[in-house]
Structures are given as structure tokens and as C-alpha cells.
Design a protein around this motif. Structure first.
Motif, short mmCIF file in Angstrom:
data_model
loop_
_atom_site.label_atom_id
_atom_site.label_comp_id
_atom_site.label_asym_id
_atom_site.label_seq_id
_atom_site.Cartn_x
_atom_site.Cartn_y
_atom_site.Cartn_z
N UNK A 10 -89.54 -86.26 16.82
CA UNK A 10 -90.58 -87.41 16.85
C UNK A 10 -90.49 -88.19 15.64
N UNK A 11 -90.63 -89.57 15.81
CA UNK A 11 -90.56 -90.41 14.80
C UNK A 11 -91.74 -90.05 13.72
N UNK A 12 -91.33 -89.79 12.39
CA UNK A 12 -92.22 -89.66 11.41
C UNK A 12 -92.95 -88.06 11.25
N UNK A 13 -92.02 -87.37 12.04
CA UNK A 13 -92.45 -85.83 12.13
C UNK A 13 -91.32 -85.17 11.21
N UNK A 14 -91.78 -83.97 10.53
CA UNK A 14 -90.61 -83.27 9.72
C UNK A 14 -90.35 -82.08 10.83
N UNK A 15 -90.80 -81.77 12.06
CA UNK A 15 -90.67 -80.74 12.88
C UNK A 15 -89.54 -80.95 13.85
N UNK A 16 -88.49 -80.38 13.92
CA UNK A 16 -87.39 -80.69 14.42
C UNK A 16 -87.21 -79.66 15.68
N UNK A 17 -87.20 -79.89 16.80
CA UNK A 17 -86.94 -78.85 17.82
C UNK A 17 -85.65 -79.13 18.70
N UNK A 18 -85.27 -78.18 19.03
CA UNK A 18 -83.78 -78.29 20.16
C UNK A 18 -84.45 -78.06 21.80
N UNK A 19 -83.74 -78.80 22.53
CA UNK A 19 -83.95 -78.61 23.90
C UNK A 19 -82.81 -77.93 24.50
N UNK A 20 -83.13 -76.67 25.06
CA UNK A 20 -82.22 -75.99 25.49
C UNK A 20 -82.80 -75.21 26.94
N UNK A 21 -81.92 -75.55 27.92
CA UNK A 21 -82.34 -74.98 29.18
C UNK A 21 -83.92 -75.15 29.50
N UNK A 22 -84.32 -76.42 29.41
CA UNK A 22 -85.48 -77.07 29.80
C UNK A 22 -86.62 -76.56 28.88
N UNK A 23 -86.44 -76.14 27.86
CA UNK A 23 -87.54 -75.74 26.81
C UNK A 23 -87.20 -76.20 25.45
N UNK A 24 -88.42 -76.38 24.71
CA UNK A 24 -88.16 -76.69 23.17
C UNK A 24 -88.21 -75.57 22.24
N UNK A 25 -87.68 -75.51 21.39
CA UNK A 25 -87.66 -74.26 20.38
C UNK A 25 -87.78 -74.89 18.82
N UNK A 26 -88.61 -74.75 18.03
CA UNK A 26 -88.57 -75.17 16.53
C UNK A 26 -87.38 -74.75 15.81
N UNK A 27 -86.43 -75.65 15.34
CA UNK A 27 -85.06 -75.19 14.65
C UNK A 27 -85.17 -75.36 13.21
N UNK A 28 -85.99 -76.41 12.83
CA UNK A 28 -86.04 -76.73 11.33
C UNK A 28 -87.52 -77.58 11.06
N UNK A 29 -87.57 -77.59 9.54
CA UNK A 29 -88.68 -78.59 9.25
C UNK A 29 -87.89 -79.11 8.12
N UNK A 30 -87.64 -80.41 8.41
CA UNK A 30 -86.83 -81.33 7.70
C UNK A 30 -87.63 -82.63 6.95
N UNK A 31 -86.74 -83.33 6.57
CA UNK A 31 -87.39 -84.77 6.16
C UNK A 31 -87.86 -85.41 7.42
N UNK A 32 -88.95 -86.00 7.44
CA UNK A 32 -89.45 -86.92 8.60
C UNK A 32 -88.22 -87.78 9.45
N UNK A 33 -88.22 -87.78 10.37
CA UNK A 33 -87.12 -88.62 11.27
C UNK A 33 -87.60 -90.04 11.21
N UNK A 34 -86.72 -90.98 11.13
CA UNK A 34 -86.96 -92.50 10.82
C UNK A 34 -87.18 -92.85 12.63
N UNK A 35 -86.88 -92.21 13.58
CA UNK A 35 -86.77 -92.62 14.91
C UNK A 35 -87.10 -91.38 15.78
N UNK A 36 -87.54 -91.67 17.17
CA UNK A 36 -87.30 -90.50 18.08
C UNK A 36 -86.24 -90.32 18.23
#
Length: 129
Positions: A10-36
Motif C-alpha cells: 500500500x502507498x505509504x506503508x512499509x509492509x510488503x506482502x506477496x500475493x501467492x495462490x489467492x493469499x497474502x503473506x508478509x515478505x518484508x518491512x521496507x521503506x514506505x511505498x510511494x504508490x500502491x
């Protein structure tokens, strides 16, 4: 051309998820994303063998949100891992959004923002296989 994407970061969030087989999994905490940021389900980019990455311009959206937008362009990258730009309003990125988006990618990848026609041409090649 309209496409549907799934938001993974999500824009502004440091939490990065991965979409695999219809589910989200947290994969990293990074710098906030500038976009969705997310992916276009089922459309494979031959550069990395993964689903095509996409950016949805506008306000923050929750991870896992499926959103449809008009193809407004693409971030072209030298390694071929291009990112499709989608937007509900059909105006394209503002100069500020474009600068923030380009700055998000390492300069060695030589990021460029290309327009809607270049994006549609690239997508049509992928869809034809």
C-alpha cells in the motif's frame, strides 16, 4: 485498455506482502511505498517469469484489494521487469508522482515513464504470447 490488479504493498506503508495462490503473506518491512504496488493476476512477464507488476495511482489501498484501472503508461526498466501504471481517473501520473516513482528504482535499471500507447503495445505482445 482496462486491467485488474491486486495490491500487495500500500502507498505509504512499509509492509510488503506477496500475493501467492489467492493469499497474502508478509515478505518484508521496507521503506514506505510511494504508490500502491502489486501484480496483474495471470499475466506473466517473460523477463522474470512472474506476474506483471503494476502500480495503481491514487490514494492508499489495503493489501489484497483488487482494483481495476485504465492503463496510463508504464515504468520501463532496462532489465525488462516493466511496471504497468493504472489509474481510475485516466489522467496519468503527476510530475511529482512520476519523479517519486522513478526515484524508487535503482538508477542502474534506467527507469523511464512511457505513455499509454507504449504500455498497451507491450501488453498486447504478452497477451499474444
Amino acid at each position: 485498455m482496462r486491467l485488474r490488479m491486486v495490491v500487495e504493498w500500500s502507498k505509504g506503508s512499509p509492509f510488503r506482502y506477496a500475493w501467492k495462490e489467492g493469499h497474502l503473506a508478509l515478505v518484508a518491512v521496507d521503506q514506505p511505498a510511494p504508490v500502491n504496488y502489486g501484480l496483474i493476476p495471470g499475466l506473466i512477464n517473460p523477463a522474470d517469469g512472474e506476474e506483471v507488476d503494476a502500480v495503481f495511482l491514487g490514494p492508499p489501498l489495503f493489501p489484497g484489494t483488487e482494483v481495476e484501472g485504465e492503463v496510463m503508461g508504464m515504468v520501463w526498466l532496462a532489465d525488462g521487469d516493466h511496471k504497468i501504471l493504472l489509474e481510475a481517473q485516466g489522467q496519468g501520473p503527476s510530475p511529482r508522482e512520476a519523479q517519486e516513482l522513478l526515484a524508487w528504482f535503482h538508477r542502474s535499471r534506467k527507469p523511464l515513464v512511457l505513455g499509454p500507447q507504449e504500455a498497451r503495445d507491450w501488453l498486447e505482445k504478452l497477451l499474444r504470447g
